[in-house]
Write a protein that holds these residues in place. Structure first.
Motif, PDB file in Angstrom:
ATOM      1  N   GLU A  19       0.907  -1.339   0.048  1.00 44.25           N
ATOM      2  CA  GLU A  19      -0.059  -0.090  -0.001  1.00 44.25           C
ATOM      3  C   GLU A  19       1.082   1.310  -0.017  1.00 44.25           C
ATOM      4  O   GLU A  19       1.924   1.037   0.665  1.00 44.25           O
ATOM      5  CB  GLU A  19      -0.940  -0.029   1.308  1.00 44.25           C
ATOM      6  N   PHE A  20       0.345   2.217  -0.617  1.00 44.18           N
ATOM      7  CA  PHE A  20       1.104   3.426  -0.848  1.00 44.18           C
ATOM      8  C   PHE A  20       0.514   4.465  -1.495  1.00 44.18           C
ATOM      9  O   PHE A  20      -0.741   4.348  -2.061  1.00 44.18           O
ATOM     10  CB  PHE A  20       2.261   3.305  -1.615  1.00 44.18           C
ATOM     11  N   PRO A  21       0.825   5.667  -0.986  1.00 45.57           N
ATOM     12  CA  PRO A  21      -0.050   6.834  -1.890  1.00 45.57           C
ATOM     13  C   PRO A  21       0.017   6.802  -3.421  1.00 45.57           C
ATOM     14  O   PRO A  21       0.625   6.445  -3.923  1.00 45.57           O
ATOM     15  CB  PRO A  21       0.954   7.961  -1.513  1.00 45.57           C
ATOM     16  N   LYS A  22      -1.396   7.362  -3.825  1.00 40.89           N
ATOM     17  CA  LYS A  22      -1.619   7.286  -5.321  1.00 40.89           C
ATOM     18  C   LYS A  22      -0.747   8.189  -5.966  1.00 40.89           C
ATOM     19  O   LYS A  22      -0.287   7.863  -7.268  1.00 40.89           O
ATOM     20  CB  LYS A  22      -3.178   7.487  -5.531  1.00 40.89           C
ATOM     21  N   GLU A  23      -0.488   9.168  -5.258  1.00 39.87           N
ATOM     22  CA  GLU A  23       0.597  10.271  -6.176  1.00 39.87           C
ATOM     23  C   GLU A  23       1.528  10.515  -5.178  1.00 39.87           C
ATOM     24  O   GLU A  23       1.187  11.198  -3.985  1.00 39.87           O
ATOM     25  CB  GLU A  23      -0.378  11.525  -6.487  1.00 39.87           C
ATOM     26  N   ASP A  24       2.888  10.262  -5.694  1.00 41.49           N
ATOM     27  CA  ASP A  24       4.093  10.672  -4.841  1.00 41.49           C
ATOM     28  C   ASP A  24       4.025  11.935  -4.557  1.00 41.49           C
ATOM     29  O   ASP A  24       3.714  12.887  -5.406  1.00 41.49           O
ATOM     30  CB  ASP A  24       5.381  10.308  -5.662  1.00 41.49           C
TER      31      ASP A  24
END
Length: 277
Positions: A100-105
């Motif tokens: 899981e990680f942010p959609k936009e860096d």
């Protein structure tokens, strides 16, 4: 009978890794079992990469005011977006992989990651991936409050999704100077998000964790002049041993050894790194 406050902790966001800050509460230190970890995060970059879990359920709940969505990937459901106000549960059981990680860096996302303990008989349940869009989170509104039912039941409504561990998790917006009394299971805690309030004469501020006694069957919260936004978690402790092994959680050392064997044999699925990671 109202529960008594047995512990109050004023926390803060601490750096965990580049692009990640959080405030976390672990069952090793706080009386929150069957919750094992309750953490609020601010995340702007990928941190962990694909990794396994077993013996637990892991929920990511995005704050409705998060600036961006999360990308969720697991070896059962593929890729999905956890939008603000939505959630995803990985009921890992016998083992699965996720990432899981942010959609936009570079855009700070905000939410909660929460681990739920499994009883000994449910350590190796069949893995399951549960995704819930924001519009499908049940809500109950009254003169005093708006309650989002993240898991479980409240006010005659309940979630369609259900984990093997029976807990209620409520996201509550309490209006200024209003109060609310909520029936709970044995274990209950409150975590402040915005505004301020009190419970049993103890102040609740953002990132305050309030732990209650097992005795009693309800809690009362009163908001201050700004209102109070908070999370309420409640469940019945398993009262079983807990063996930790990184991302794996077991009841006995034999279970832990079996989890490690399953992982080494590739029986927890596979998940390749995301192409942009």
């Amino acid at each position: 009978m109202n529960k008594k406050v047995i512990k109050k902790t004023d926390s803060a966001f601490n750096p965990i890794a580049k692009g990640l800050k959080g405030a976390g509460f672990f069952a090793r230190e706080f009386p929150i079992e069957p919750f094992l970890l309750f953490s609020e995060f601010r995340m702007s970059l990928p941190v962990f990469g694909p990794h396994p879990h077993a013996g637990v359920s892991v929920m990511t709940y995005m704050r409705p005011d998060s600036k961006e969505s999360f990308i969720n990937r697991d070896n059962l459901s593929g890729l999905s977006f956890i939008e603000p106000g939505g959630l995803h549960i990985m009921q890992a059981g016998s083992g699965m992989h996720h990432d899981e990680f942010p959609k936009e860096d570079g855009v700070v996302t905000s939410g909660f990651q929460i681990w739920f303990n499994h009883s000994g008989k449910n350590r190796f349940v069949t893995p399951r991936s549960i995704h819930v869009d924001a519009k499908d989170v049940p809500e109950v509104e009254s003169e005093n409050a708006l309650i989002r039912i993240v898991h479980g039941a409240y006010g005659g409504k309940s979630t369609m999704h259900k984990m093997v561990t029976d807990v209620d998790l409520l996201h509550i917006y309490l209006k200024p100077h209003k109060s609310i009394t909520i029936a709970t299971k044995q274990m209950a805690f409150v975590y402040g998000m915005e505004g301020g309030g009190t419970t049993e004469s103890e102040k609740i501020l953002p990132k305050t964790m309030i732990n209650y006694s097992l005795d009693g069957d309800n809690i009362t919260i009163k908001a201050g002049q700004e209102g109070l936004q908070f999370m309420l978690g409640t469940g019945n402790p398993h009262h079983e041993p807990i063996v930790y092994g990184g991302p794996f959680v077991a009841t006995t050392s034999e279970q832990m050894e079996e989890m490690q064997r399953r992982y080494s044999r590739g029986e927890m699925g596979q998940l390749e790194p995301y192409e942009n990671e």
